[in-house]
Design an enzyme around this catalytic site. Structure first.
Site, PDB file in Angstrom:
ATOM      1  N   GLU A 104       0.824  -1.208   0.000  1.00 40.16           N
ATOM      2  CA  GLU A 104       0.000   0.000   0.000  1.00 40.16           C
ATOM      3  C   GLU A 104       0.861   1.262   0.000  1.00 40.16           C
ATOM      4  OE1 GLU A 104      -3.429   2.142   2.772  1.00 40.16           O
ATOM      5  OE2 GLU A 104      -2.988   0.017   3.031  1.00 40.16           O
ATOM      6  N   LYS A 290      -7.481  -0.977  12.059  1.00 39.18           N
ATOM      7  CA  LYS A 290      -6.881  -1.449  10.809  1.00 39.18           C
ATOM      8  C   LYS A 290      -5.658  -0.614  10.481  1.00 39.18           C
ATOM      9  CE  LYS A 290      -6.381  -1.598   6.103  1.00 39.18           C
ATOM     10  NZ  LYS A 290      -5.642  -0.666   5.220  1.00 39.18           N
ATOM     11  N   ASP A 306       4.028 -14.341  11.874  1.00 32.11           N
ATOM     12  CA  ASP A 306       2.665 -14.702  11.481  1.00 32.11           C
ATOM     13  C   ASP A 306       1.736 -13.515  11.664  1.00 32.11           C
ATOM     14  OD1 ASP A 306       0.157 -15.796  11.071  1.00 32.11           O
ATOM     15  OD2 ASP A 306       0.462 -17.517  12.391  1.00 32.11           O
ATOM     16  N   HIS A 409      -2.286  10.394   0.419  1.00 31.07           N
ATOM     17  CA  HIS A 409      -2.404   9.037  -0.091  1.00 31.07           C
ATOM     18  C   HIS A 409      -2.568   9.026  -1.608  1.00 31.07           C
ATOM     19  CE1 HIS A 409      -3.445   4.780  -0.158  1.00 31.07           C
ATOM     20  NE2 HIS A 409      -4.480   5.103  -0.912  1.00 31.07           N
TER      21      HIS A 409
END
Length: 454
Positions: A104, A290, A306, A409
């Site tokens: 991203e 998130k 992981d 962004h």
């Protein structure tokens, strides 16, 4: 309705990371983003003492198809992610360059910028609890629940169970780990009838510990069946590793927070208000958290750990250990304005990561990432990750509360759009700039611009 009975009481000894063998350096690398890839690799190699072979691995890829096919079943190739380093991190008075693998755009730029603000306030303070994992054993068909609980409360039986668990992983025991206690969780009313869940608390030291804890609970399951008169079913670790957490805090001067044209104290207040939104509203909290995991996952992937386990644990922790205290899913962070008008931030979440075993020791690029980090323990790696999560969250909510998330962004996203349209090195930046200036960041428009220049 479940009851929790813990035997014996766990300690919560907090350990801060200690500097390892890095020479005195700074993670402030002005202009790093302006360098080409080879120049960046050279600077990181000098910083971390990488060999020429390790530089080549970074430049040309590390995991080959032959090696990958031995790591998983039915292997047919590899799927690469961009690997970068976040700069400006100062954690417990030690500088870090932090490898992050993520596709991203804007993640690395944002977290590095946030770390720079936090650097102005003295950097991060971080701690980690002892690396205690939870293994669960499900026991059903118990003829007398009270008698079963009494049998497992017996100190002699507990010692036998823990000794049996320790016998399954002698390497961890030799390193100072092993069984730390038992917890009993009776569930008297379930869709399949009463059951008793036994938690084995197991210190995994510098391993993530999944294999060790799974082996240990399978080892003691027959003994639990004998002691309770019941039948064991599932025997597996829990990814809600709330005995194995990391915490980061920071204080940022208001003057370091303000974009052009805004007052720093106003920005601090807006960030606190944004965090309050994520505390009381689970729909906002999911997106808020998130953003935290954008950073943590990227470090996790880069180091061969992981990330799926960390995601599961973080989101479960956000509900079970809600900052609201009522079990409602909420923000993992706390941002508030100090009496001096500065911004204080704090985060705690479970981070079960390792620096031994698994892909960390198999994947060539993960090994280099670990060399760049140069952490001395799994706890130190967890501290690095939790600081990255706090910085990533700061970057996101500061942008949201000031200029909006899309301004920065979309400028970086325009590069991906240009590449998707078929632009190559000589045209990517120019087309991306035009797309952003026009505020028309679409593949179709990028193709039009590319066609006009061919």
């Amino acid at each position: 309705m479940s009851t929790r009975i813990a035997y014996p009481a766990m300690t919560t000894n907090q350990q801060t990371s200690k500097p390892t063998n890095h020479p005195p350096q700074t993670s402030r690398l002005p202009g790093f983003y302006k360098l080409d890839a080879a120049q960046r690799v050279r600077q990181v190699a000098e910083w971390a003492g990488l060999s020429r072979d390790e530089e080549e691995t970074l430049l040309h890829g590390g995991l080959g198809t032959a090696q990958a096919s031995k790591m998983i079943e039915n292997g047919i190739g590899t799927h690469a992610l961009p690997l970068g380093v976040a700069v400006n991190f100062l954690i417990n008075d030690r500088p870090y360059l932090i490898p992050m693998a993520v596709e991203e755009p804007s993640v690395l730029a944002a977290v590095s910028n946030a770390a720079k603000m936090i650097y102005a306030g003295g950097g991060f303070t971080a701690t980690a609890s002892e690396p205690v994992m939870i293994g669960q054993i499900q026991i059903l068909d118990i003829p007398d629940m009270a008698a079963a609980i009494a049998a497992l409360e017996d100190e002699s039986n507990q010692q036998k169970l823990m000794a049996a668990a320790d016998a399954s992983s002698q390497n961890i025991v030799r390193r100072g780990g092993g069984s730390r206690g038992l917890e009993l969780r009776p569930h008297l009313d379930t869709p399949v009838g009463p059951m008793l869940i036994v938690h084995l608390l197991y210190d995994c030291r510098d391993a993530m510990g999944a294999n060790a804890i799974n082996t240990a609970v399978e080892q003691i399951a027959p003994m639990l069946a004998d002691l309770t008169g019941g039948r064991t079913n599932l025997r597996i670790l829990s990814n809600l590793t709330d005995q194995r957490t990391a915490t980061a805090t920071c204080t940022i001067p208001a003057s370091a927070l303000a974009p052009q044209g805004m007052d720093g104290r106003e920005v601090a207040q807006r960030i606190a208000e944004a965090n309050a939104f994520a505390l009381v509203d689970p729909y906002r909290a999911a997106t808020h958290n998130k953003g935290i995991m954008n950073g943590i996952d990227a470090v996790c992937i880069a180091t061969g750990n992981d990330w799926r386990a960390l995601e599961a644990g973080a989101h479960a922790y956000a509900a079970v250990h809600s900052r609201l205290g009522n079990g409602q899913y909420a923000a993992l962070t706390d941002w508030r304005v100090t009496d001096a008008g500065d911004l204080y931030g704090e985060i705690t979440l479970p981070l079960a990561v390792g620096i031994v075993g698994g892909a960390t020791k198999v994947h060539p690029t993960a090994q280099i990432a670990m060399k760049i980090l140069n952490v001395a323990s799994a706890g130190e790696l967890a501290q690095v990750m939790v600081c990255v999560g706090l910085a990533q969250n700061l970057a996101a909510i500061r942008a949201l509360a000031t200029n909006g998330i899309q301004a920065g962004h979309m400028k970086m996203h325009a590069r991906q759009v240009a590449m998707a349209a078929g632009a190559t090195d000589g045209h990517i930046d120019r087309i991306a700039t035009l797309l952003y200036q026009e505020q028309n960041i679409r593949v179709e428009r990028a193709k039009e611009i590319l066609a006009m220049n061919n």
